[in-house]
Scaffold this motif. Structure first.
Motif, PDB file in Angstrom:
ATOM      1  N   ARG A   3      23.055  36.247   9.348  1.00 60.84           N
ATOM      2  CA  ARG A   3      24.171  36.292   8.400  1.00 60.84           C
ATOM      3  C   ARG A   3      24.112  35.117   7.421  1.00 60.84           C
ATOM      4  O   ARG A   3      24.275  35.279   6.215  1.00 60.84           O
ATOM      5  N   LYS A   4      23.875  33.919   7.946  1.00 55.38           N
ATOM      6  CA  LYS A   4      23.911  32.729   7.098  1.00 55.38           C
ATOM      7  C   LYS A   4      22.662  32.588   6.228  1.00 55.38           C
ATOM      8  O   LYS A   4      22.761  32.173   5.086  1.00 55.38           O
ATOM      9  N   LYS A   5      21.507  32.908   6.768  1.00 60.33           N
ATOM     10  CA  LYS A   5      20.265  32.708   6.021  1.00 60.33           C
ATOM     11  C   LYS A   5      19.990  33.844   5.036  1.00 60.33           C
ATOM     12  O   LYS A   5      19.619  33.614   3.897  1.00 60.33           O
ATOM     13  N   LEU A   6      20.147  35.068   5.498  1.00 60.41           N
ATOM     14  CA  LEU A   6      19.801  36.218   4.653  1.00 60.41           C
ATOM     15  C   LEU A   6      20.991  36.791   3.884  1.00 60.41           C
ATOM     16  O   LEU A   6      20.821  37.658   3.047  1.00 60.41           O
ATOM     17  N   GLN A   7      22.196  36.337   4.199  1.00 59.85           N
ATOM     18  CA  GLN A   7      23.428  36.847   3.597  1.00 59.85           C
ATOM     19  C   GLN A   7      23.535  38.369   3.671  1.00 59.85           C
ATOM     20  O   GLN A   7      23.962  39.023   2.725  1.00 59.85           O
ATOM     21  N   CYS A   8      23.103  38.916   4.789  1.00 59.10           N
ATOM     22  CA  CYS A   8      23.223  40.356   4.997  1.00 59.10           C
ATOM     23  C   CYS A   8      24.666  40.702   5.331  1.00 59.10           C
ATOM     24  O   CYS A   8      25.397  39.884   5.879  1.00 59.10           O
ATOM     25  N   SER A   9      25.050  41.923   5.019  1.00 56.85           N
ATOM     26  CA  SER A   9      26.406  42.359   5.333  1.00 56.85           C
ATOM     27  C   SER A   9      26.546  42.563   6.839  1.00 56.85           C
ATOM     28  O   SER A   9      25.562  42.781   7.547  1.00 56.85           O
ATOM     29  N   TYR A  10      27.787  42.504   7.304  1.00 53.67           N
ATOM     30  CA  TYR A  10      28.038  42.721   8.727  1.00 53.67           C
ATOM     31  C   TYR A  10      27.573  44.110   9.186  1.00 53.67           C
ATOM     32  O   TYR A  10      26.947  44.222  10.237  1.00 53.67           O
ATOM     33  N   PRO A  11      27.860  45.167   8.402  1.00 52.27           N
ATOM     34  CA  PRO A  11      27.371  46.484   8.835  1.00 52.27           C
ATOM     35  C   PRO A  11      25.844  46.576   8.911  1.00 52.27           C
ATOM     36  O   PRO A  11      25.299  47.222   9.806  1.00 52.27           O
ATOM     37  N   LYS A  12      25.156  45.913   7.997  1.00 56.07           N
ATOM     38  CA  LYS A  12      23.689  45.951   8.007  1.00 56.07           C
ATOM     39  C   LYS A  12      23.142  45.244   9.254  1.00 56.07           C
ATOM     40  O   LYS A  12      22.212  45.732   9.892  1.00 56.07           O
ATOM     41  N   ILE A  13      23.722  44.095   9.592  1.00 56.48           N
ATOM     42  CA  ILE A  13      23.298  43.389  10.797  1.00 56.48           C
ATOM     43  C   ILE A  13      23.657  44.223  12.026  1.00 56.48           C
ATOM     44  O   ILE A  13      22.879  44.315  12.973  1.00 56.48           O
ATOM     45  N   GLY A  14      24.826  44.844  11.992  1.00 60.28           N
ATOM     46  CA  GLY A  14      25.238  45.711  13.098  1.00 60.28           C
ATOM     47  C   GLY A  14      24.278  46.863  13.300  1.00 60.28           C
ATOM     48  O   GLY A  14      23.934  47.212  14.439  1.00 60.28           O
ATOM     49  N   LYS A  15      23.826  47.445  12.224  1.00 63.15           N
ATOM     50  CA  LYS A  15      22.857  48.540  12.318  1.00 63.15           C
ATOM     51  C   LYS A  15      21.543  48.051  12.915  1.00 63.15           C
ATOM     52  O   LYS A  15      20.941  48.726  13.741  1.00 63.15           O
ATOM     53  N   PHE A  16      21.123  46.854  12.530  1.00 59.90           N
ATOM     54  CA  PHE A  16      19.884  46.280  13.044  1.00 59.90           C
ATOM     55  C   PHE A  16      19.966  46.053  14.560  1.00 59.90           C
ATOM     56  O   PHE A  16      19.028  46.335  15.291  1.00 59.90           O
ATOM     57  N   PHE A  17      21.115  45.539  15.016  1.00 59.88           N
ATOM     58  CA  PHE A  17      21.294  45.268  16.447  1.00 59.88           C
ATOM     59  C   PHE A  17      21.881  46.466  17.214  1.00 59.88           C
ATOM     60  O   PHE A  17      22.133  46.359  18.408  1.00 59.88           O
ATOM     61  N   LYS A  18      22.158  47.560  16.500  1.00 59.76           N
ATOM     62  CA  LYS A  18      22.761  48.762  17.083  1.00 59.76           C
ATOM     63  C   LYS A  18      24.123  48.444  17.707  1.00 59.76           C
ATOM     64  O   LYS A  18      24.418  48.793  18.848  1.00 59.76           O
ATOM     65  N   ARG A  19      24.928  47.741  16.906  1.00 57.54           N
ATOM     66  CA  ARG A  19      26.265  47.362  17.324  1.00 57.54           C
ATOM     67  C   ARG A  19      27.240  47.546  16.159  1.00 57.54           C
ATOM     68  O   ARG A  19      26.845  47.627  15.010  1.00 57.54           O
ATOM     69  N   ASP A  20      28.504  47.563  16.489  1.00 52.32           N
ATOM     70  CA  ASP A  20      29.543  47.696  15.480  1.00 52.32           C
ATOM     71  C   ASP A  20      29.639  46.414  14.652  1.00 52.32           C
ATOM     72  O   ASP A  20      29.363  45.318  15.162  1.00 52.32           O
ATOM     73  N   HIS A  21      30.036  46.529  13.396  1.00 53.58           N
ATOM     74  CA  HIS A  21      30.109  45.350  12.526  1.00 53.58           C
ATOM     75  C   HIS A  21      31.123  44.331  13.026  1.00 53.58           C
ATOM     76  O   HIS A  21      30.972  43.136  12.806  1.00 53.58           O
ATOM     77  N   THR A  22      32.154  44.775  13.746  1.00 56.42           N
ATOM     78  CA  THR A  22      33.144  43.829  14.258  1.00 56.42           C
ATOM     79  C   THR A  22      32.541  42.931  15.344  1.00 56.42           C
ATOM     80  O   THR A  22      32.958  41.781  15.506  1.00 56.42           O
ATOM     81  N   THR A  23      31.558  43.436  16.054  1.00 56.34           N
ATOM     82  CA  THR A  23      30.843  42.624  17.044  1.00 56.34           C
ATOM     83  C   THR A  23      30.095  41.496  16.338  1.00 56.34           C
ATOM     84  O   THR A  23      30.044  40.362  16.832  1.00 56.34           O
ATOM     85  N   ILE A  24      29.537  41.794  15.186  1.00 52.32           N
ATOM     86  CA  ILE A  24      28.800  40.790  14.417  1.00 52.32           C
ATOM     87  C   ILE A  24      29.764  39.738  13.889  1.00 52.32           C
ATOM     88  O   ILE A  24      29.472  38.538  13.940  1.00 52.32           O
ATOM     89  N   ILE A  25      30.907  40.164  13.400  1.00 56.38           N
ATOM     90  CA  ILE A  25      31.918  39.221  12.918  1.00 56.38           C
ATOM     91  C   ILE A  25      32.320  38.274  14.050  1.00 56.38           C
ATOM     92  O   ILE A  25      32.380  37.053  13.868  1.00 56.38           O
ATOM     93  N   TYR A  26      32.577  38.833  15.228  1.00 59.94           N
ATOM     94  CA  TYR A  26      32.945  38.015  16.392  1.00 59.94           C
ATOM     95  C   TYR A  26      31.837  37.024  16.725  1.00 59.94           C
ATOM     96  O   TYR A  26      32.107  35.843  16.982  1.00 59.94           O
ATOM     97  N   ALA A  27      30.588  37.478  16.725  1.00 60.25           N
ATOM     98  CA  ALA A  27      29.455  36.613  17.074  1.00 60.25           C
ATOM     99  C   ALA A  27      29.325  35.453  16.095  1.00 60.25           C
ATOM    100  O   ALA A  27      29.136  34.301  16.501  1.00 60.25           O
ATOM    101  N   VAL A  28      29.433  35.740  14.804  1.00 60.28           N
ATOM    102  CA  VAL A  28      29.307  34.692  13.782  1.00 60.28           C
ATOM    103  C   VAL A  28      30.428  33.668  13.935  1.00 60.28           C
ATOM    104  O   VAL A  28      30.191  32.455  13.910  1.00 60.28           O
TER     105      VAL A  28
END
Length: 131
Positions: free
Chosen positions: A57-82
């Motif tokens: 998220r910090k280095k590539l400035q990818c969106s939460y949904p895009k990171i979620g798709k990469f990890f096969k998780r919901d975007h809210t999980t990514i928000i929580y992790a960050v």
């Protein structure tokens, strides 16, 4: 004028960068990629996964949904992790643990030390929140 080849190449490059960050985190924590992408919730696997999400998220400035798709998780999980990693980085002990990995990607984070005074025992303790 066709933009599709350029767009596909840009997407491929971002995915390669995501994979390289995951590989670096796996090397740092002595894990394999299957463990990072697994559904295991133990701290020794969930924590590196959250750190990888934070770095992406910090280095590539990818969106939460895009990171979620990469990890096969919901975007809210990514928000929580960050948010969780940002909170942990304020702790000096945690920061010292992951500083080399975070600095490798040029992300600036400074730990904040909270000192608690206990007037009756006159001891000074560092407030260490649960990692």
């Amino acid at each position: 004028y066709n933009r599709k080849p350029f767009f596909k190449e840009a997407v491929r490059e971002v995915n390669m960068n995501m994979k390289s960050i995951v590989k670096d985190v796996c090397l740092f924590y002595n894990l394999n990629e299957n463990q990072i992408f697994s559904n295991q919730q133990t701290f020794n696997i969930a924590h590196p996964r959250q750190l990888a999400m934070y770095l992406i998220r910090k280095k590539l400035q990818c969106s939460y949904p895009k990171i979620g798709k990469f990890f096969k998780r919901d975007h809210t999980t990514i928000i929580y992790a960050v948010e969780k990693v940002e909170q942990r980085l304020k702790n000096k002990l945690y920061y010292d643990e992951v500083a080399t990995l975070v600095k490798t990607y040029g992300i600036e984070a400074t730990p904040k030390i909270t000192i608690t005074f206990f007037p009756f025992s006159m001891k000074v303790r560092q407030n260490v929140s649960r990692l």
